[in-house]
Design a protein around this motif. Sequence first.
Motif, PDB file in Angstrom:
ATOM      1  N   ASN A  97      81.773  51.987  -3.150  1.00  0.00           N
ATOM      2  CA  ASN A  97      82.331  51.004  -4.075  1.00  0.00           C
ATOM      3  C   ASN A  97      81.642  49.655  -3.877  1.00  0.00           C
ATOM      4  OD1 ASN A  97      83.549  49.777  -1.790  1.00  0.00           O
ATOM      5  ND2 ASN A  97      85.375  51.059  -2.012  1.00  0.00           N
ATOM      6  N   ASP A  98      82.092  48.634  -4.606  1.00  0.00           N
ATOM      7  CA  ASP A  98      81.435  47.324  -4.538  1.00  0.00           C
ATOM      8  C   ASP A  98      81.465  46.743  -3.130  1.00  0.00           C
ATOM      9  OD1 ASP A  98      80.883  47.494  -7.201  1.00  0.00           O
ATOM     10  OD2 ASP A  98      82.511  46.172  -7.844  1.00  0.00           O
ATOM     11  N   ARG A  99      82.607  46.865  -2.457  1.00  0.00           N
ATOM     12  CA  ARG A  99      82.713  46.317  -1.094  1.00  0.00           C
ATOM     13  C   ARG A  99      81.784  47.058  -0.148  1.00  0.00           C
ATOM     14  NH1 ARG A  99      84.531  47.685   3.417  1.00  0.00           N
ATOM     15  NH2 ARG A  99      85.481  49.589   2.624  1.00  0.00           N
ATOM     16  N   GLN A 100      81.741  48.364  -0.261  1.00  0.00           N
ATOM     17  CA  GLN A 100      80.872  49.162   0.606  1.00  0.00           C
ATOM     18  C   GLN A 100      79.401  48.898   0.301  1.00  0.00           C
ATOM     19  OE1 GLN A 100      82.680  52.916  -0.489  1.00  0.00           O
ATOM     20  NE2 GLN A 100      83.648  53.124   1.527  1.00  0.00           N
ATOM     21  N   SER A 101      79.093  48.712  -0.966  1.00  0.00           N
ATOM     22  CA  SER A 101      77.706  48.407  -1.344  1.00  0.00           C
ATOM     23  C   SER A 101      77.270  47.076  -0.758  1.00  0.00           C
ATOM     24  CB  SER A 101      77.571  48.370  -2.872  1.00  0.00           C
ATOM     25  OG  SER A 101      77.848  49.637  -3.427  1.00  0.00           O
ATOM     26  N   SER A 102      78.159  46.092  -0.799  1.00  0.00           N
ATOM     27  CA  SER A 102      77.853  44.779  -0.234  1.00  0.00           C
ATOM     28  C   SER A 102      77.632  44.887   1.277  1.00  0.00           C
ATOM     29  CB  SER A 102      78.995  43.808  -0.532  1.00  0.00           C
ATOM     30  OG  SER A 102      78.747  42.552   0.048  1.00  0.00           O
ATOM     31  N   ALA A 103      78.471  45.679   1.941  1.00  0.00           N
ATOM     32  CA  ALA A 103      78.337  45.863   3.387  1.00  0.00           C
ATOM     33  C   ALA A 103      77.043  46.590   3.730  1.00  0.00           C
ATOM     34  CB  ALA A 103      79.537  46.631   3.930  1.00  0.00           C
ATOM     35  N   GLU A 106      74.158  44.245   3.513  1.00  0.00           N
ATOM     36  CA  GLU A 106      74.164  43.283   4.618  1.00  0.00           C
ATOM     37  C   GLU A 106      73.659  43.900   5.913  1.00  0.00           C
ATOM     38  OE1 GLU A 106      77.301  40.408   7.060  1.00  0.00           O
ATOM     39  OE2 GLU A 106      77.919  41.371   5.193  1.00  0.00           O
TER      40      GLU A 106
END
Length: 206
Positions: A97-103, A106
């Motif tokens: 998801n978006d949060r996992q993609s951002s992580a 990073e």
Amino acid sequence: MAPGHVAYGMRASYGLAHITPDIIIAWERGEAAPTAAELTALAGALWCSPGELIGAARTLREHRLAHGIAPEDVARAVGMEIHSYLRMEETGEWRGNDRQSSALAEILRLTPRAFATVTGRDGQLAELLRSAATTRWQGYVRPLTRLVPVQRREADDVLHEMHLEYQALMAATLSWGGGSSPGSGDAGREFLERILDEFWSRIRNP
């Protein structure tokens, strides 16, 4: 260093008893690929980093190995079960998801362009960009920013610019008589074929 010397160094210093000169040669020829542990040992035997051996990382696995990060650490950082992460690494299809993609971006220090490539989104991005260039570009800004980590204002400017350029290329193919000149549309088709490169060349930090 000869293959035999490299194999000996990996056996002696890293305990990889199965490594032979033939395996080293197969890696050099691209006939086989080292595991994560073998790559780390190979880098140690050659006094370099795993990233230097990989060169320009193209896949999710190569980016992870280039930074010397274990798959368990990536899975933990993105909040995902290890078997789920490894499946995505094997298939090259990111389903986070978006949060996992951002992580993910990073921990692996992925640029927006690298993120799009390693998560298997290049094809979808290219199709979106072609539609934006050939139709009403305004409707594609939001889908683009949800697909790749690019700021909305920058996406807005770049899509508008690319749309104008494509339309200008197509307008230039029209003859004075209202028809089309020989080879009309070639420049526009070439523009659409290289649409990904056109897009990323206009992004400030691709």
